[in-house]
Structure formats: structure tokens, C-alpha cells
Scaffold this motif. Sequence first.
Motif, PDB file in Angstrom:
ATOM      1  N   ASN B  88       0.824  -1.198   0.000  1.00 58.15           N
ATOM      2  CA  ASN B  88       0.000   0.000   0.000  1.00 58.15           C
ATOM      3  C   ASN B  88       0.868   1.261   0.000  1.00 58.15           C
ATOM      4  N   ALA B  89       1.975   1.210   0.746  1.00 62.75           N
ATOM      5  CA  ALA B  89       2.887   2.352   0.811  1.00 62.75           C
ATOM      6  C   ALA B  89       3.456   2.678  -0.566  1.00 62.75           C
ATOM      7  N   LEU B  90       3.655   1.655  -1.366  1.00 62.64           N
ATOM      8  CA  LEU B  90       4.163   1.859  -2.725  1.00 62.64           C
ATOM      9  C   LEU B  90       3.133   2.597  -3.573  1.00 62.64           C
ATOM     10  N   GLN B  91       1.854   2.190  -3.336  1.00 66.00           N
ATOM     11  CA  GLN B  91       0.770   2.782  -4.115  1.00 66.00           C
ATOM     12  C   GLN B  91       0.554   4.255  -3.756  1.00 66.00           C
ATOM     13  N   THR B  92       0.590   4.556  -2.465  1.00 62.75           N
ATOM     14  CA  THR B  92       0.349   5.936  -2.042  1.00 62.75           C
ATOM     15  C   THR B  92       1.562   6.819  -2.272  1.00 62.75           C
ATOM     16  N   GLY B  93       2.705   6.207  -2.550  1.00 63.59           N
ATOM     17  CA  GLY B  93       3.893   7.007  -2.768  1.00 63.59           C
ATOM     18  C   GLY B  93       4.642   7.288  -1.478  1.00 63.59           C
ATOM     19  N   ASP B  94       4.200   6.709  -0.360  1.00 67.84           N
ATOM     20  CA  ASP B  94       4.907   6.897   0.903  1.00 67.84           C
ATOM     21  C   ASP B  94       6.264   6.213   0.859  1.00 67.84           C
ATOM     22  N   ALA B  95       6.351   5.167   0.046  1.00 69.28           N
ATOM     23  CA  ALA B  95       7.635   4.495  -0.111  1.00 69.28           C
ATOM     24  C   ALA B  95       7.950   4.361  -1.590  1.00 69.28           C
ATOM     25  N   LEU B  96       9.256   4.418  -1.909  1.00 69.02           N
ATOM     26  CA  LEU B  96       9.657   4.235  -3.289  1.00 69.02           C
ATOM     27  C   LEU B  96      10.027   2.769  -3.536  1.00 69.02           C
ATOM     28  N   ALA B  97      10.409   2.093  -2.451  1.00 67.67           N
ATOM     29  CA  ALA B  97      10.790   0.685  -2.595  1.00 67.67           C
ATOM     30  C   ALA B  97      10.432  -0.088  -1.329  1.00 67.67           C
ATOM     31  N   LEU B 117      15.999 -12.392  -1.211  1.00 69.58           N
ATOM     32  CA  LEU B 117      15.355 -11.181  -0.679  1.00 69.58           C
ATOM     33  C   LEU B 117      14.437 -10.661  -1.770  1.00 69.58           C
ATOM     34  N   GLN B 118      13.439  -9.892  -1.368  1.00 68.99           N
ATOM     35  CA  GLN B 118      12.615  -9.287  -2.410  1.00 68.99           C
ATOM     36  C   GLN B 118      12.725  -7.767  -2.327  1.00 68.99           C
ATOM     37  N   LEU B 119      12.977  -7.144  -3.486  1.00 64.69           N
ATOM     38  CA  LEU B 119      12.983  -5.685  -3.532  1.00 64.69           C
ATOM     39  C   LEU B 119      11.915  -5.263  -4.543  1.00 64.69           C
ATOM     40  N   LEU B 120      10.877  -4.571  -4.045  1.00 65.62           N
ATOM     41  CA  LEU B 120       9.829  -4.064  -4.934  1.00 65.62           C
ATOM     42  C   LEU B 120      10.082  -2.571  -5.130  1.00 65.62           C
ATOM     43  N   VAL B 121      10.171  -2.173  -6.376  1.00 71.14           N
ATOM     44  CA  VAL B 121      10.506  -0.761  -6.631  1.00 71.14           C
ATOM     45  C   VAL B 121       9.425  -0.101  -7.477  1.00 71.14           C
ATOM     46  N   ASP B 122       9.084   1.126  -7.104  1.00 69.99           N
ATOM     47  CA  ASP B 122       8.149   1.939  -7.904  1.00 69.99           C
ATOM     48  C   ASP B 122       8.902   2.428  -9.142  1.00 69.99           C
ATOM     49  N   GLY B 123       8.551   1.871 -10.295  1.00 67.27           N
ATOM     50  CA  GLY B 123       9.307   2.182 -11.509  1.00 67.27           C
ATOM     51  C   GLY B 123       8.753   3.351 -12.304  1.00 67.27           C
ATOM     52  N   SER B 124       7.784   4.092 -11.750  1.00 67.03           N
ATOM     53  CA  SER B 124       7.218   5.184 -12.566  1.00 67.03           C
ATOM     54  C   SER B 124       8.268   6.258 -12.840  1.00 67.03           C
ATOM     55  N   ASP B 125       9.218   6.464 -11.939  1.00 66.68           N
ATOM     56  CA  ASP B 125      10.359   7.308 -12.258  1.00 66.68           C
ATOM     57  C   ASP B 125      11.529   6.359 -12.519  1.00 66.68           C
ATOM     58  N   ALA B 126      11.712   6.029 -13.792  1.00 67.71           N
ATOM     59  CA  ALA B 126      12.645   4.979 -14.167  1.00 67.71           C
ATOM     60  C   ALA B 126      14.058   5.271 -13.687  1.00 67.71           C
TER      61      ALA B 126
END
Lengths: 326, 370
Positions: B88-97, B117-126
Amino acid sequence: MADRSAITDPVDSFTEPVIVASGLTRRFGDFIAVDDLSFTVQRGEIFGFLGPNGAGKTTAIRMLTGLLPPTHGTARVARHDVAGHPYAVRRVIGYMSQLFSLYGDLTVRENLDLFAGLYDVSGDRRRTRIQWALEQAGLEGREDQLTATQPLGLKQRLALGSAVLHGPAVLFLDEPTSGVDPVARRAFWDLIAELADAGTTVLVSTHYMEEAEYCHRLALMNRGRLIALDSPAALKASLEWPILEIRSDDSSRAAAILAGLEGVEDATMFGRSVHVVARDAAAAEQNIAAALEREGLTARDIRRVPPTLEDVFVSLVRRSGGVVAG
Amino acid sequence: MNFNRMLTMARKEVIQLRRDPRSLALGFLIPPLLILFFGYAITFDVENIELAVWDADQTQTSRRLVDAFVASGYFRVDRLTRYPAATNALQTGDALAILAIPRGFAGDLAAGRPAPLQLLVDGSDANTATIAIEYARGITSAFSRRATLNGREIRPAVVPASRVWYNPSLESRNMVVPGLVAVILSILAALLTALTIAREWERGTMEQLVSTPVTRLEIVTGKLLPYLAIGLFDVLLAVGIGTALFGVPFRGNLGLLVAMTFVFLLAALGFGMFLSAALKSQVLATQFAMVATYLPALLLSGFIYAIANMPRALQLATYLFPARYYVTITTAIFLKGVGIDVLWRQGLALVALAAAAIAATVAVFRKEVA
């Protein structure tokens, strides 16, 4: 007073004319601004372009000064071909355009310094010429004030002074006194007469009749064409029919009634009276009084007057097809 | 060309400049302000990446890994207890990864098994995403190198020895400030001169000028001189601000920078003057100057976007803009300290552009009056 020693004239005592226009023509698209203009001007002459707005006076001056290339024809100024040697011409002419064209954000002295520099006037001559220009413009003591804040009449004289700093052989003035009051206009013309006496050839355009009287010769222009060229006196004498001046209660109605009358060549409002060009003065006087009475107007005074330049101008312009609209 | 008449024109221009607050501000106030403003605002460094951590392992080892992220200085860590909250934090932009540490992480590591390990990254800013992944990779590989396997240290087979030259700390400000000087000057130069010739037409003074023996070349060069001086002053001021305030190194030759600036200014000022002579209107010329310099200086100069990555047609277009060469020149002189032996190509290109701009100005000018 004019600093006559400073006036240099490369044409000097040659009897050949200083300005020669032959067949000058300028088209802007389909519009012919100046049509086959030919004339000559002698040294020291004050030569006037008189004509209504749109007659082609400014275009003619711009071609004579090399600011605008002619479509046809040639101009020679101080023995230089204007199209072939524009820079040679620019060294021996002074030019004042219709718009006030000094720098308003420069002081009086800075403007004079600028033009002295551009005309390559230097040393002692620069000092005496700038001093002369200040005196003749009546701007002594205001050298360090911004030019924009000076009265228009003084600004025009300063512009004239700037244009003759280098003592040009020929001076071109395009409606130099537009917007200036009659007293300032008079002072301006005194200066022009002084320059001409000292040997400067002056070509000036105007639509003020009383200014035209100051010219030695007048070129009457209408619709781009030269319609008459002579001295003011000769132009007035050339009017073949006498002028009657009629005073009545309503000049504009009177002019309209009289314009169509038998034996009347032309009727124009002239201040508070009507000027009528009559083929036969004696016969016309009778007809005029009668015609006005039929319409309920009284002719209070009908008398013959000597023609003014305006009479000549109006009748010549009418004869050459009227004034261009706009 | 008469030198005295040219100086007469220059003197007149200086007097007018002195009395025109707008031009004074444009020439002396705006450039240092822009350098300060952009110097602080534009940074390509990626720091303070918001990282949400979901640690399901809850061991000493997993906490050491999270500490390594914190210690790097690139991440701001927010520990979360439930996985859905993290996404959810990724969606709201509270976290970038989001870093997810699965249960058994420490055990796997101790047993010598691969520990995923898992790293999920918000890729909208490539760009930022790429950099964040790189940082994370660096931190985890350093972490796994330090992790001992049965008491033995693991040594990777290939170790590249990277050294960063010219800007060893990889601070983007060191690149931004020299480039900014070029961008700001490109815009300003054209704006300054866009007014000069058009103003004379609008006020009717041009008609008086051209009736005197002054030539068009004398008018154009005379008008250029004062702005050239202002431009040089601005560059020196920018060098001062850049080195003193932003700590950007200046390794090259100041004389070379001044000489290069001189030709660059001729080209940029000449372009503004060309617009002014061609359009004969202050408003039009200013607007054109703005559009024709601002975007190219920013986008096509190589300042923000690498020219090598542009489509071919756009790459060719960049050759037309003085800013392209000048950005290269300022960065190279500031950071690399190179000399004319390296920068002569850029210098020649600017000379050509300057000559073209001045020739074009005189040409359109002639057409309009003579």
C-alpha cells in the motif's frame, strides 16, 4: 547665428543642380506611391514638396536620401548617384524624418555627441558645431537634461541641429514641423532660411500653406504625381480665373449651393467664408447673390480677393483627380 | 568599417543601458540569481529514498541487513509489520521501494544456501528506480561478502577496480553549475539583444541612424560590444559563485574560458540581434528569442539529456545551437581542466555560428532599409 565657415559644400559654385530626380517611380505592389517624378534643385534653394497626405512626398524623400530604392528612375544628390553610392550621399546630406527621431533617453548633449560621432565630426570643429546646435535650438544650459523632457519645438530644432552638424550640402526635411505651434514653427523656418543663405540646399515637405510660402520653389504633388512646379508667386499668378470671397450666415451650406452654380468653377469653404473660382467675376457676383437668396441665405459681402496658395492648391488638386482616400 | 563610429554606437548603447532598469536587471541581477536558484534546486543525486521494510525473519542477521541500508545514507527506512501495508505504501507514494526479508533468511545464510530477498521498486520514475536498485544491489552484495560461510570469507571471482575521474564524489552539482552557466547565458544573451534593433525601428530612431554614414556592420558590432562585456562579467561572476559557494572545482585555464565565452557570446548575442533585425518588433523578437533559446539550451545542449541518446535527427539539430558547444566547454574547463588541444572543435563551431549570426543580421538589415 550660423557658423558659415563650417559649411562645406562639395558642389560649391558649380552651376549644375544639386538635386536631380529623373523619372523617379516607386511601386508598392499595385500601388504607385511616386509616379515618374522629375525635377532639379539649385544650390541654396529652399525647395518644397506640397501635397495632401498620401501624395508621395515621404516616399520621394526616402528615395532621394537612399533610404528606399526606386522602382524606376534615378536620383543624383551633390553629383553622386544615390543608388550607386549611398554612403557617399550620406556623408553630404542631412535628414530629418517625420517622426521625432532623436533618442529621448539620451541627454541633449549625448544626442549631439552621438551624431557628431556618426558624421565623423571631430576636434575643434566638433566643439564649435555642437555649441552652435545648442544655441540655435535654445537648449543652452539644458545640455544635461533628458531630451524626452524638452518641449517639442526645441526638440525639433535640436533634431535639425543634429542633422546639420557635419555641414551637409543638402538637407532633407520630411514634414519637420508637424505638431509644433506656430511660434516654434516660425523660429524653425528662420533657421532653415539661414542655412539656405549659407549655401545649404534644402528640400522640405509640408502640408502647411503658410510654410509653403517660405519656399523658393514649390513642387505640388498629388497621387504620386508632380502637378505643378514653380515659385509661390508664379503659382498664384497662374490661376486663370478670379477668386471671389463670399461671407454668409452658413458657409458650408453656401459652399454646397455655389459649387453647382452656372459660371462657378469651384467653391470651397475658406475659414468662415467661401472662396469661389468664377469664370466671369462681374456676372458671377449677380448670380451668387441671387442663388443664395433663393435658398434663404444672405450674401453679406462679395468681393474679389487675390488668390492664396491654398486656392491654387485646391484647384490644382481637384483638376488632377482629387485627393486619394485614406 | 570605421572604428570610431562603431565605438560611438557602443557608447550610445551603454548610456541607454545604464538608464534602462529592465535591461540592467536582465544583465546583472537575473544571471547570479538563476545560478543560485538552480544551483540549489537542480540535483540529479538520488538520496533519502523512502524504503519500507517488511522483516519476517526478525533475527539479528536480518536486522544487520536493514542497518546496512540505513548506514548507507541513501535510504530512509520505515519498518513495517504487515506485508499488505507495505504494498500500500508503494501505491500511495509513501515508499519508493519495499524490501521484504522472508522468514528463514538468517538460517539459509548460515547453512550456505542462497538467501533470497525481495525488492519491490516503484518504476514510474525509471531513473530514480534504476539508481535505487543499484544502491540496493551494492549494499546487499557488500553485506553478503561480509557474511561468513562456515567461518570462511566468500571472495567473488571478478572485482572491477572502478575509479571515478573529474568528479570523484559523483556530485551532480559539480556538473550542474558549469552547465547552468552555459544554459543561463544562452537564454539571456538572446533576450538582451532581441530588444536593441527592434527598439530603434519602433521608436523611429533607426531611420535617422541609417541616413548617417554609419554602416550596418558598425551598428551591429557597436551594439554587440556592451552586451559582450556584460556576458563576460556574468560568466566570471558565475565562476566565482560556483567555486566559492558551491565548491565546484575549477581546474582549467580562466583565460581559455574567457576566450571561449567571447566567441560563444558573439554567436548567442548575434542570434538575438538577428531576430531583432528580422522581426522589427521588440515583443515578437523577445518571444522568439525565449522559445528559440530556452528549450534548446535546456534540452538539446546535453545539459540534462545526453545527446548520444537522442534520435539521429535531433542529434543533428543540436549542432545548430551554441549552447551545445558551450555546455561541453564549461564542464570540460571546470572539471577536466582541459585546454584548447581538446576544445578546438567546439571553439571553431562557435566561431562559425558567430560569423553566421552576424552575417545574417547585416543581411536582413540591408534588405529592409537600403
